[in-house]
Enzyme design. Structure first.
Site, PDB file in Angstrom:
ATOM      1  N   TYR A 109       1.250  -1.250  -0.640  1.00  0.00           N
ATOM      2  CA  TYR A 109      -0.249   0.075  -0.573  1.00  0.00           C
ATOM      3  C   TYR A 109       1.074   1.207  -0.039  1.00  0.00           C
ATOM      4  CZ  TYR A 109      -4.035  -3.208   1.140  1.00  0.00           C
ATOM      5  OH  TYR A 109      -4.698  -4.002   1.233  1.00  0.00           O
ATOM      6  N   THR A 163      -6.958 -11.125   5.855  1.00  0.00           N
ATOM      7  CA  THR A 163      -7.010  -9.477   5.750  1.00  0.00           C
ATOM      8  C   THR A 163      -6.459  -8.402   5.068  1.00  0.00           C
ATOM      9  OG1 THR A 163      -8.307 -10.339   8.009  1.00  0.00           O
ATOM     10  CG2 THR A 163      -8.239  -7.596   7.206  1.00  0.00           C
ATOM     11  N   SER A 164      -6.467  -7.843   4.461  1.00  0.00           N
ATOM     12  CA  SER A 164      -7.071  -6.636   3.190  1.00  0.00           C
ATOM     13  C   SER A 164      -5.016  -7.787   2.343  1.00  0.00           C
ATOM     14  CB  SER A 164      -6.334  -5.708   3.948  1.00  0.00           C
ATOM     15  OG  SER A 164      -5.309  -4.721   3.525  1.00  0.00           O
ATOM     16  N   SER A 165      -4.184  -6.840   2.490  1.00  0.00           N
ATOM     17  CA  SER A 165      -2.909  -7.095   1.502  1.00  0.00           C
ATOM     18  C   SER A 165      -2.910  -8.996   2.043  1.00  0.00           C
ATOM     19  CB  SER A 165      -1.302  -6.674   2.420  1.00  0.00           C
ATOM     20  OG  SER A 165      -0.560  -6.744   1.603  1.00  0.00           O
ATOM     21  N   HIS A 199     -12.685  -0.715   5.387  1.00  0.00           N
ATOM     22  CA  HIS A 199     -11.830  -1.674   5.482  1.00  0.00           C
ATOM     23  C   HIS A 199     -11.390  -1.526   6.744  1.00  0.00           C
ATOM     24  CE1 HIS A 199      -8.453  -3.158   2.782  1.00  0.00           C
ATOM     25  NE2 HIS A 199      -8.254  -3.357   4.030  1.00  0.00           N
TER      26      HIS A 199
END
Length: 374
Positions: A2, A143-145, A279
């Site tokens: 990110y 989760t996420s990445s 998010h």
């Protein structure tokens, strides 16, 4: 993975995870042995409960940007559930600044090509050879990445995983490119056909004709970090890869809780759209275990005592299942109630202890209880 400007936002968004106290019975171990090819030196952390199920499953649980293996161990309930059901948990640790995973390079997006994905794959094969993990019972989540890496592992190493659960990620290949941040993908503007997405996955392992992992996908409609259209692109991708229609087989509102919509595509792709959730979507560990098939029958799985204990070799004993509270009576609770899948008790808990109708407060340990379907 990110852009740095997003990291403070991500850090603030995940602070609520730490409200759940992890009370796992064993310490998290850092594995420093030679696990095999690991070109980026991804860290390997292992949770091994005192009693192991037979056959022995493995869950790979992958953290988000700004996170860590130890943080994901502490903020999720996989280790506590491992104490109950006897599976191993591997927590990979990102090796780079910002703690994101490599989901964009051609190395990580190809089978045995290098990158973070090969290091994580080596962790899986190491666990199979070292601890006796059943190679047909290996699962991945994140989760996420970590959800993006869950998609990557499912595409680059389909031979290793039976099922996956990705929380607020993007399709395999969506971040592909020279930069570790892809704004077109993150904003939900990278739109492809199902065939095009499927071809990206198939190109990761040319000639592979074996089984591929079943996919469970979670995304919030208010996600401004990895925008909601990525959820639809993931569904297009995996329905194509797994050979099922993009038209949902079933659609269920308020499942598993209010505001969530569950859609199924055959028996191999499941989606959860969370209305108004940003998010990231909170982890639903018990639903993950159901998707993975843990435990593997209605009866409690047998466990074998690891070497070094006083139990004779070959002896098996059942893992004790979480104690279940008495089902609610017809008398409605007088105070506030917790929603389905919400926390309802534990040391230090000050929220509602009564569950909504149709659910009961299940005790996992002294620190955590959860409202589950009756």
């Amino acid at each position: 993975m990110y852009h740095r400007s997003f990291l403070p936002i991500l850090a603030s968004l995940i602070t609520s995870w730490t409200s759940i106290v992890n009370a796992a019975s064993q310490p998290l171990q850092q594995i420093t042995a030679n696990i095999g090819p690991n070109p980026n030196n991804v860290g390997m952390y292992l949770y091994k409960p005192s009693k192991l199920a037979s056959p022995l499953p493995l869950i790979v649980a992958i953290h988000q940007c700004t996170g860590s293996a130890t943080g994901y161990f502490q903020s999720t309930q996989y280790a506590n559930l491992a104490d109950q059901y006897g599976f191993l948990v591997i927590y990979p640790n990102s090796p780079r600044s910002g703690s994101c995973f490599d989901v964009n390079t051609p190395q990580t997006l190809s089978h045995n090509g290098g990158g973070d994905s090969q290091g994580i794959a080596s962790m899986v094969t190491y666990a199979i050879s070292t601890y006796g993990v059943d190679s047909t019972k290996v699962f991945v989540t994140g989760t996420s990445s970590g959800a993006m890496m869950t998609n990557v592992m499912s595409g680059s190493y389909p031979n290793l995983f039976a099922a996956a659960s990705a929380y607020s990620g993007v399709p395999f290949g969506c971040f592909a490119g020279s930069s570790d941040w892809n704004s077109q993908c993150s904003t939900g503007e990278l739109i492809k056909t199902a065939q095009q997405w499927g071809d990206e996955v198939r190109a990761a392992y040319p000639g592979y004709s074996g089984s591929r992992p079943r996919m469970m996908l979670w995304h919030g409609t208010a996600d401004t970090t990895l925008a909601y259209p990525n959820y639809g692109e993931e569904i297009k991708e995996w329905t194509n890869v797994l050979g099922v229609s993009q038209t949902a087989t079933t659609t269920t509102s308020n499942n598993p809780q209010s505001g969530y919509t569950k859609t199924t595509y055959g028996s191999v792709v499941v989606g959860y759209s969370a209305a108004g959730v940003g998010h990231t979507v909170p982890v639903h560990e018990t639903i993950d275990l159901q998707w993975f098939g843990i435990p593997f029958s209605s009866s409690t799985p047998p466990v074998t005592t690891p070497p070094g204990t006083t139990t004779p070799p070959g002896t098996t004993t059942p893992i004790s299942t979480p104690p279940v509270s008495t089902p609610p009576t017809s008398t409605a609770p007088s105070g506030p109630t917790q929603t389905e899948w919400g926390q309802c008790g534990g040391i230090g808990w000050t929220g509602p202890t009564a569950c909504v109708a149709g659910t009961i407060c299940d005790t996992f340990n002294a620190y955590y209880s959860q409202c589950l379907p009756a």
